[in-house]
Motif scaffolding. Structure first.
Motif, PDB file in Angstrom:
ATOM      1  N   PHE A 241       0.898  -1.400   0.064  1.00  0.00           N
ATOM      2  CA  PHE A 241       0.178  -0.108  -0.077  1.00  0.00           C
ATOM      3  C   PHE A 241       0.958   1.298  -0.286  1.00  0.00           C
ATOM      4  O   PHE A 241       1.748   1.165   0.771  1.00  0.00           O
ATOM      5  CB  PHE A 241      -0.933   0.046   1.262  1.00  0.00           C
ATOM      6  CG  PHE A 241      -1.548   1.187   1.533  1.00  0.00           C
ATOM      7  CD1 PHE A 241      -2.533   1.861   0.895  1.00  0.00           C
ATOM      8  CD2 PHE A 241      -0.878   2.265   2.179  1.00  0.00           C
ATOM      9  CE1 PHE A 241      -3.233   3.071   0.929  1.00  0.00           C
ATOM     10  CE2 PHE A 241      -1.551   3.647   2.568  1.00  0.00           C
ATOM     11  CZ  PHE A 241      -2.526   3.983   1.915  1.00  0.00           C
ATOM     12  N   SER A 242       0.260   2.223  -0.801  1.00  0.00           N
ATOM     13  CA  SER A 242       1.255   3.386  -0.601  1.00  0.00           C
ATOM     14  C   SER A 242       0.175   4.639  -0.923  1.00  0.00           C
ATOM     15  O   SER A 242      -0.767   4.325  -1.560  1.00  0.00           O
ATOM     16  CB  SER A 242       2.278   3.564  -1.730  1.00  0.00           C
ATOM     17  OG  SER A 242       1.884   3.712  -2.933  1.00  0.00           O
ATOM     18  N   PHE A 243       0.654   5.633  -0.350  1.00  0.00           N
ATOM     19  CA  PHE A 243      -0.132   6.954  -0.558  1.00  0.00           C
ATOM     20  C   PHE A 243       0.823   7.894  -0.578  1.00  0.00           C
ATOM     21  O   PHE A 243       1.812   8.419   0.192  1.00  0.00           O
ATOM     22  CB  PHE A 243      -0.950   7.323   0.698  1.00  0.00           C
ATOM     23  CG  PHE A 243      -1.686   8.760   0.617  1.00  0.00           C
ATOM     24  CD1 PHE A 243      -2.415   8.866  -0.337  1.00  0.00           C
ATOM     25  CD2 PHE A 243      -1.181   9.587   1.734  1.00  0.00           C
ATOM     26  CE1 PHE A 243      -3.164  10.338  -0.214  1.00  0.00           C
ATOM     27  CE2 PHE A 243      -1.936  10.880   1.717  1.00  0.00           C
ATOM     28  CZ  PHE A 243      -2.813  11.265   0.452  1.00  0.00           C
ATOM     29  N   VAL A 244       0.688   9.024  -1.836  1.00  0.00           N
ATOM     30  CA  VAL A 244       1.353  10.078  -2.044  1.00  0.00           C
ATOM     31  C   VAL A 244       0.404  11.373  -2.150  1.00  0.00           C
ATOM     32  O   VAL A 244      -0.519  11.345  -3.055  1.00  0.00           O
ATOM     33  CB  VAL A 244       2.215  10.049  -3.320  1.00  0.00           C
ATOM     34  CG1 VAL A 244       3.014  11.252  -3.596  1.00  0.00           C
ATOM     35  CG2 VAL A 244       3.316   8.576  -3.234  1.00  0.00           C
ATOM     36  N   PRO A 245       0.408  12.167  -1.110  1.00  0.00           N
ATOM     37  CA  PRO A 245      -0.432  13.390  -1.161  1.00  0.00           C
ATOM     38  C   PRO A 245      -0.367  14.223  -2.448  1.00  0.00           C
ATOM     39  O   PRO A 245       0.783  14.176  -2.907  1.00  0.00           O
ATOM     40  CB  PRO A 245      -0.201  14.049  -0.009  1.00  0.00           C
ATOM     41  CG  PRO A 245       1.566  13.655   0.352  1.00  0.00           C
ATOM     42  CD  PRO A 245       1.427  12.156  -0.002  1.00  0.00           C
ATOM     43  N   ALA A 246      -1.393  14.732  -2.531  1.00  0.00           N
ATOM     44  CA  ALA A 246      -1.370  15.922  -3.953  1.00  0.00           C
ATOM     45  C   ALA A 246      -0.259  16.801  -3.779  1.00  0.00           C
ATOM     46  O   ALA A 246      -0.063  17.428  -2.495  1.00  0.00           O
ATOM     47  CB  ALA A 246      -2.635  16.187  -4.335  1.00  0.00           C
ATOM     48  N   ALA A 247       0.286  17.374  -4.552  1.00  0.00           N
ATOM     49  CA  ALA A 247       1.223  18.493  -4.259  1.00  0.00           C
ATOM     50  C   ALA A 247       0.561  19.698  -4.065  1.00  0.00           C
ATOM     51  O   ALA A 247      -0.861  19.922  -4.226  1.00  0.00           O
ATOM     52  CB  ALA A 247       1.900  18.951  -5.592  1.00  0.00           C
ATOM     53  N   ALA A 248       1.074  20.392  -2.969  1.00  0.00           N
ATOM     54  CA  ALA A 248       0.471  21.473  -2.450  1.00  0.00           C
ATOM     55  C   ALA A 248       0.230  22.881  -3.504  1.00  0.00           C
ATOM     56  O   ALA A 248       0.991  22.712  -4.317  1.00  0.00           O
ATOM     57  CB  ALA A 248       1.254  22.141  -1.229  1.00  0.00           C
ATOM     58  N   ALA A 249      -0.827  23.283  -3.325  1.00  0.00           N
ATOM     59  CA  ALA A 249      -1.095  24.415  -4.277  1.00  0.00           C
ATOM     60  C   ALA A 249      -0.041  25.588  -4.146  1.00  0.00           C
ATOM     61  O   ALA A 249       0.547  25.812  -3.215  1.00  0.00           O
ATOM     62  CB  ALA A 249      -2.577  24.861  -4.008  1.00  0.00           C
ATOM     63  N   PRO A 250       0.343  25.994  -5.486  1.00  0.00           N
ATOM     64  CA  PRO A 250       1.285  26.725  -5.716  1.00  0.00           C
ATOM     65  C   PRO A 250       0.951  28.269  -4.846  1.00  0.00           C
ATOM     66  O   PRO A 250      -0.283  28.476  -4.881  1.00  0.00           O
ATOM     67  CB  PRO A 250       1.644  27.183  -6.936  1.00  0.00           C
ATOM     68  CG  PRO A 250       0.348  26.838  -7.736  1.00  0.00           C
ATOM     69  CD  PRO A 250      -0.107  25.664  -6.746  1.00  0.00           C
ATOM     70  N   PRO A 251       2.122  28.801  -4.016  1.00  0.00           N
ATOM     71  CA  PRO A 251       1.474  30.263  -3.552  1.00  0.00           C
ATOM     72  C   PRO A 251       1.050  31.102  -4.138  1.00  0.00           C
ATOM     73  O   PRO A 251       1.508  31.148  -5.466  1.00  0.00           O
ATOM     74  CB  PRO A 251       2.885  30.438  -2.950  1.00  0.00           C
ATOM     75  CG  PRO A 251       3.915  29.713  -3.709  1.00  0.00           C
ATOM     76  CD  PRO A 251       3.572  28.564  -4.120  1.00  0.00           C
ATOM     77  N   PRO A 252       0.271  32.109  -3.911  1.00  0.00           N
ATOM     78  CA  PRO A 252      -0.416  33.170  -4.836  1.00  0.00           C
ATOM     79  C   PRO A 252       0.921  33.848  -5.196  1.00  0.00           C
ATOM     80  O   PRO A 252       1.835  34.118  -4.695  1.00  0.00           O
ATOM     81  CB  PRO A 252      -1.190  33.936  -4.007  1.00  0.00           C
ATOM     82  CG  PRO A 252      -0.703  33.451  -2.436  1.00  0.00           C
ATOM     83  CD  PRO A 252      -0.222  32.142  -2.619  1.00  0.00           C
ATOM     84  N   ALA A 253       0.746  34.558  -6.427  1.00  0.00           N
ATOM     85  CA  ALA A 253       1.729  35.503  -7.061  1.00  0.00           C
ATOM     86  C   ALA A 253       1.888  36.902  -5.878  1.00  0.00           C
ATOM     87  O   ALA A 253       0.954  37.161  -5.427  1.00  0.00           O
ATOM     88  CB  ALA A 253       1.422  36.035  -8.209  1.00  0.00           C
ATOM     89  N   PRO A 254       3.145  37.281  -5.675  1.00  0.00           N
ATOM     90  CA  PRO A 254       3.375  38.332  -4.808  1.00  0.00           C
ATOM     91  C   PRO A 254       2.924  39.448  -5.288  1.00  0.00           C
ATOM     92  O   PRO A 254       2.676  39.504  -6.714  1.00  0.00           O
ATOM     93  CB  PRO A 254       4.926  38.280  -4.944  1.00  0.00           C
ATOM     94  CG  PRO A 254       5.262  37.825  -6.264  1.00  0.00           C
ATOM     95  CD  PRO A 254       4.525  36.364  -6.500  1.00  0.00           C
ATOM     96  N   VAL A 255       2.384  40.261  -4.370  1.00  0.00           N
ATOM     97  CA  VAL A 255       1.779  41.433  -4.727  1.00  0.00           C
ATOM     98  C   VAL A 255       2.864  42.581  -5.265  1.00  0.00           C
ATOM     99  O   VAL A 255       3.957  42.696  -4.748  1.00  0.00           O
ATOM    100  CB  VAL A 255       1.209  42.169  -3.488  1.00  0.00           C
ATOM    101  CG1 VAL A 255       0.531  43.545  -3.837  1.00  0.00           C
ATOM    102  CG2 VAL A 255       0.154  41.254  -3.042  1.00  0.00           C
ATOM    103  N   SER A 256       2.834  43.117  -6.656  1.00  0.00           N
ATOM    104  CA  SER A 256       3.549  43.868  -7.172  1.00  0.00           C
ATOM    105  C   SER A 256       3.674  45.087  -6.249  1.00  0.00           C
ATOM    106  O   SER A 256       2.675  45.578  -6.294  1.00  0.00           O
ATOM    107  CB  SER A 256       3.181  44.146  -8.749  1.00  0.00           C
ATOM    108  OG  SER A 256       4.024  44.783  -9.270  1.00  0.00           O
ATOM    109  N   ALA A 257       5.011  45.569  -6.500  1.00  0.00           N
ATOM    110  CA  ALA A 257       5.023  47.118  -6.008  1.00  0.00           C
ATOM    111  C   ALA A 257       4.826  48.077  -7.223  1.00  0.00           C
ATOM    112  O   ALA A 257       4.921  49.229  -6.796  1.00  0.00           O
ATOM    113  CB  ALA A 257       6.494  47.085  -5.514  1.00  0.00           C
ATOM    114  N   ILE A 258       4.348  47.594  -8.428  1.00  0.00           N
ATOM    115  CA  ILE A 258       3.941  48.495  -9.526  1.00  0.00           C
ATOM    116  C   ILE A 258       2.626  49.421  -9.121  1.00  0.00           C
ATOM    117  O   ILE A 258       1.803  49.126  -8.393  1.00  0.00           O
ATOM    118  CB  ILE A 258       3.487  47.545 -10.578  1.00  0.00           C
ATOM    119  CG1 ILE A 258       4.882  47.210 -11.208  1.00  0.00           C
ATOM    120  CG2 ILE A 258       2.976  48.619 -11.656  1.00  0.00           C
ATOM    121  CD1 ILE A 258       4.350  46.186 -12.488  1.00  0.00           C
TER     122      ILE A 258
END
Length: 330
Positions: A241-258
């Protein structure tokens, strides 16, 4: 012996201590009675501890010859969720007795209404054989899940059945994603053998993670016209038996200083808008003008000539993120 898939490395939650540890998780042998066994008899002695090869054996016994006793073990961990589940099973299902149900790897949360969060990777049975209905049902295997356990089979579940083979070993894999389940069953050990069945089920009824546990069980159904009281002993060996969890969701894009600003200069026949932004990085930025993308040098300013009368929506992005939309009337 190699695993069907690399098991979760140092699981963050192997579950509380149970009857035995196996494949990085803790497991409990069922000793209490109840469903789904038709006469409600279970015995923890019908589940072995892992042997020298790391295999767990489930036995269906019938000590009196007329009162079979089922076997089940389950993870002590609650809540596995999205990811990839795999198992390797040693059993020739083509000779499974018609009253016997092999509850190959399934997730289950009895408190998750209405579908109990049950997903069945490789359940197999002839469900009594169908003699009570004037039919003859073969042993088949299923990929599927329950979306409403208050409804009968065929109405409250989504299942695809397929013929079993005489393969003495089969490998099974399930990938659980939001709104999607992918099932695969292979002949032999590992994923290099013949693909016997691949099923993809999608939609709003696919279960969402709750407090499900992973189960394996071997039991007897009382329906379908079979002779449940007199079944002979059966056994199934679970090799892996094996279980591999789903990859964590990518972090949100950083807030731009623009910071985006615009200056409009009106002249006869032509209005000129000069965009200015701060905080831009890199050698270029991407500019959207009314949804049309354009990449321009990172000079900090951009001149756009247009005739007046309509609002123009601008947005600028760099490697750090995007500005908010700026609407300018020229």
């Amino acid at each position: 012996m190699p695993s069907a898939q690399a098991a979760e490395t140092t699981p963050p939650d192997p579950g509380p201590a149970g009857s035995f540890a196996w494949k990085g998780f803790n497991w409990e042998k069922r000793f209490w009675g109840g469903a789904p066994q038709y006469n409600r008899l279970f015995d923890s002695a019908n589940v072995s501890n892992p042997d020298a090869n790391g295999h767990v054996t489930l036995k269906l016994t019938n000590p009196t010859g007329q009162a079979p006793v089922a076997a089940e073990f389950q993870s002590t961990r609650h809540g596995f969720g999205y990811g990839t589940y795999s198992t390797i099973v040693a059993k020739n299902l083509s000779i499974l007795q018609k009253e016997v149900v092999w509850g190959c790897l399934f997730t289950y949360d009895p408190l998750a209404e209405p579908g109990y969060n049950e997903i069945d990777l490789c359940e197999a049975s002839a469900w009594g054989g169908g003699a009570a209905y004037g039919e003859s049902w073969p042993v088949s295997q299923g990929h599927g899940y329950w979306f409403d356990a208050t409804k009968p089979p065929g109405q409250g579940n989504n299942t695809v059945n397929f013929d079993v083979t005489a393969s003495p070993i089969t490998t099974h894999r399930m990938v659980w994603e939001p709104g999607k389940l992918t099932f695969e069953t292979f002949a032999g050990e590992g994923f290099a053998g013949t693909l016997l069945k691949r099923t993809v089920l999608q939609g709003a009824t696919v279960p969402v993670p709750a407090k499900e546990q992973v189960h394996f069980n071997l039991w007897v159904t009382g329906g379908g016209g079979g002779d449940p009281a007199h079944v002979k002993p059966e056994s199934v060996v679970v090799r892996d038996f094996s279980f591999v969890p789903a990859a964590a969701a990518p972090p949100p894009a950083p807030v731009s200083a623009i910071k985006l600003s615009a200056t409009t200069t009106k002249a006869k026949g032509v209005n000129t808008t000069t965009l200015k932004w701060s905080g831009a990085t890199g050698t270029s930025v991407t500019l959207w003008i009314n949804g049309v993308q354009k990449t321009v040098p990172n000079t900090g300013a951009y001149v756009n000539k247009s005739k007046g009368g309509a609002a123009t929506a601008y947005k600028v992005c760099d490697t750090a993120g995007c500005s908010s939309v700026l609407s300018v009337v020229t």
